[in-house]
Design an enzyme around this catalytic site. Structure first.
Site, PDB file in Angstrom:
ATOM      1  N   TYR A  98       0.822  -1.209   0.000  1.00 26.57           N
ATOM      2  CA  TYR A  98       0.000   0.000   0.000  1.00 26.57           C
ATOM      3  C   TYR A  98       0.863   1.270   0.000  1.00 26.57           C
ATOM      4  O   TYR A  98       0.370   2.354  -0.298  1.00 26.57           O
ATOM      5  CB  TYR A  98      -0.949   0.033   1.215  1.00 26.57           C
ATOM      6  CG  TYR A  98      -2.059  -0.996   1.158  1.00 26.57           C
ATOM      7  CD1 TYR A  98      -2.243  -1.825   0.055  1.00 26.57           C
ATOM      8  CD2 TYR A  98      -2.950  -1.140   2.218  1.00 26.57           C
ATOM      9  CE1 TYR A  98      -3.256  -2.761   0.010  1.00 26.57           C
ATOM     10  CE2 TYR A  98      -3.974  -2.077   2.179  1.00 26.57           C
ATOM     11  CZ  TYR A  98      -4.113  -2.892   1.068  1.00 26.57           C
ATOM     12  OH  TYR A  98      -5.128  -3.821   1.029  1.00 26.57           O
ATOM     13  N   LYS A 154       3.199 -15.433   1.688  1.00 25.12           N
ATOM     14  CA  LYS A 154       3.072 -16.122   0.398  1.00 25.12           C
ATOM     15  C   LYS A 154       4.519 -16.365  -0.059  1.00 25.12           C
ATOM     16  O   LYS A 154       4.956 -15.923  -1.129  1.00 25.12           O
ATOM     17  CB  LYS A 154       2.287 -15.220  -0.576  1.00 25.12           C
ATOM     18  CG  LYS A 154       1.881 -15.890  -1.860  1.00 25.12           C
ATOM     19  CD  LYS A 154       0.737 -16.878  -1.696  1.00 25.12           C
ATOM     20  CE  LYS A 154       0.452 -17.590  -3.010  1.00 25.12           C
ATOM     21  NZ  LYS A 154      -0.438 -18.733  -2.880  1.00 25.12           N
ATOM     22  N   ASP A 188      -3.441 -17.975   1.141  1.00 28.06           N
ATOM     23  CA  ASP A 188      -4.637 -18.595   0.552  1.00 28.06           C
ATOM     24  C   ASP A 188      -5.195 -19.662   1.497  1.00 28.06           C
ATOM     25  O   ASP A 188      -6.406 -19.765   1.718  1.00 28.06           O
ATOM     26  CB  ASP A 188      -4.343 -19.170  -0.847  1.00 28.06           C
ATOM     27  CG  ASP A 188      -3.000 -19.872  -0.941  1.00 28.06           C
ATOM     28  OD1 ASP A 188      -2.175 -19.729  -0.018  1.00 28.06           O
ATOM     29  OD2 ASP A 188      -2.759 -20.578  -1.934  1.00 28.06           O
ATOM     30  N   ASP A 237      -5.388  -6.641   5.726  1.00 29.63           N
ATOM     31  CA  ASP A 237      -6.593  -5.885   5.393  1.00 29.63           C
ATOM     32  C   ASP A 237      -7.731  -6.861   5.069  1.00 29.63           C
ATOM     33  O   ASP A 237      -8.845  -6.772   5.592  1.00 29.63           O
ATOM     34  CB  ASP A 237      -6.271  -5.016   4.157  1.00 29.63           C
ATOM     35  CG  ASP A 237      -7.339  -3.997   3.852  1.00 29.63           C
ATOM     36  OD1 ASP A 237      -8.316  -3.922   4.608  1.00 29.63           O
ATOM     37  OD2 ASP A 237      -7.200  -3.282   2.835  1.00 29.63           O
ATOM     38  N   ASP A 264     -10.945  -8.300   7.855  1.00 27.75           N
ATOM     39  CA  ASP A 264     -12.367  -8.091   7.562  1.00 27.75           C
ATOM     40  C   ASP A 264     -13.111  -9.423   7.516  1.00 27.75           C
ATOM     41  O   ASP A 264     -14.248  -9.532   7.987  1.00 27.75           O
ATOM     42  CB  ASP A 264     -12.548  -7.362   6.225  1.00 27.75           C
ATOM     43  CG  ASP A 264     -12.623  -5.858   6.431  1.00 27.75           C
ATOM     44  OD1 ASP A 264     -12.188  -5.387   7.501  1.00 27.75           O
ATOM     45  OD2 ASP A 264     -13.109  -5.149   5.531  1.00 27.75           O
TER      46      ASP A 264
END
Ligand code: NAD
Length: 360
Positions: A141, A192, A225, A249, A253
């Site tokens: 980001y 990852k 994942d 992020d 959520d």
């Protein structure tokens, strides 16, 4: 020396739910003999109305000196026409960036009494208590270079950079290991590393830190994942998860929604000095502001996090969480978590019930 807490109620239901959290703080101070001084300031639309900016330098200066900030919520239709740089949310973003609040702690707790609010099966989520530690000021980001460029053939290409320095990885990992020590002693680091070099470095450093400094924490690693899948398959297997900005992020959520009740979820953002800002996950709920319908429990649980993480008052934090559980046991519910057979109460009744439980 007394500890300083700055209260920033903000807009919409912010002031209503902060009032209830302050009632609780008052009782907690007496019960645990805590030397805490409380100040209050304007932020968001309230500050825009009074001073023309969503956060004044004066309030920011008080925030910097505080041990903890209890934040309500900002925003509302009244300020929707403000230019981007002067919107209420800018006050929140400025506090985060100016204070270097790089660690976002988002618990997903589901009191067993509310398990029917989740979209998952009761037995999968009843009593869920996990904590997601998300890096908040780095990663893709913020990474440079970034932008949209035009290639030689005239086609446009968008690009971002996923970057983490060793120091950034180590400081967020430290927060997560220490949080795991204060909770169930398990940490899952999410990456990852099979595809992205930056997260291979992440895994290497977290592994090193675990072996060297945190042998009391049971560390495991998981690809993002798989973590997303496990969060909806068997969320109670986790205690603390730590991950970078973008994965955090998304996963936080997802974890929040496992609980199905946004009015119950607190959060914290910490910096290297362990100063923190504590706020509900929800926004200012302008649709119910001023009606006494807001659930104050996310704000009250945010206060518990402040006591736990910035003031190290673990017993006081535990007492608040237990009192919240008690009022749910008594069948008291605000509208957002109401179910058949329970007693519907307003914002201030709910705060009073938590206070009574603490005094019992
Ligand atoms: P919201 O979280 O404010 O509300 C979503 C829904 O949940 C609404 O129906 C609301 O009534 C309900 N709700 C939220 N908190 C509740 C509570 N404690 N008790 C009972 N019901 C509750 O999100 P939104 O409607 O998308 O945004 C409203 C405003 O809040 C916008 O201006 C937005 O920018 C702002 N916002 C602020 C923050 C923040 O301050 N951190 C976060 C998100 C949104």
């Amino acid at each position: 020396m007394s500890k300083q807490i700055l209260c920033l109620p903000g807009d919409g239901i912010g002031p209503e739910i902060i009032t209830e959290a302050l009632k609780v703080l008052d009782v907690i101070k007496q019960k645990f003999n805590l030397d805490i001084e409380i100040s209050e300031g304007l932020v968001g639309g309230a500050s825009l109305d009074a001073h023309g900016v969503p956060l004044t330098d004066e309030v920011l200066a008080v925030a910097r000196k505080s041990d903890g900030i209890l934040f309500g919520a900002v925003g509302g239709p009244k300020w929707d026409d403000q230019p981007m740089m002067n919107r209420p949310e800018r006050g929140l973003l400025k506090l985060r960036s100016e204070m270097g609040l790089f660690a976002n702690l988002r618990p997903a707790m589901l009191f067993p009494q509310l398990a029917e609010a989740s979209s998952l099966k009761h037995e999968l989520v009843a009593g869920l208590d996990i904590l997601i530690v998300r890096e908040l000021t780095g990663g893709i980001y913020f990474g440079e270079p970034r932008g949209v460029r035009t290639l030689e053939n005239g086609e446009r290409e968008g690009y971002n950079s996923y970057v983490y320095r060793e120091s950034e990885i180590k400081r967020i990992a430290k927060v997560a290991f220490e949080a795991a020590q204060k909770r169930g002693g398990q940490l899952t680091s999410v990456d990852k590393s099979n595809v992205l070099e930056v997260t291979a470095l992440w895994r290497e450093l977290v592994t090193e830190m675990g072996a060297k400094d945190y042998s009391d924490v049971e560390l495991s690693h998981m690809y993002v994942d798989n973590a997303a899948m496990q969060l909806v398959r068997a969320p109670k297997q986790f205690d603390v998860l730590v991950t970078g900005n973008m994965f955090g992020d998304i996963l936080s959520d997802c974890a929040a929604m496992l609980t199905g009740s946004i009015g119950m979820l607190p959060s914290a953002s910490l910096n290297e000095a362990n100063q923190g800002m504590y706020e509900p996950v929800h926004g200012s709920a302008p649709d119910i502001a001023g009606e006494g319908k807001a659930n104050p429990l996310a704000q009250i649980l945010s206060l518990a996090m402040l006591l736990r993480y910035s003031l190290a008052e673990i017993e006081a934090a535990d007492a608040i969480e237990k009192a919240v559980s008690d009022v749910l046991d008594q069948g008291l519910r605000t509208g957002d978590i109401a179910s058949e057979g329970c007693t519907l109460v307003n914002t201030s009744d709910m705060g009073d019930a938590v206070v009574r439980s603490l005094q019992a």
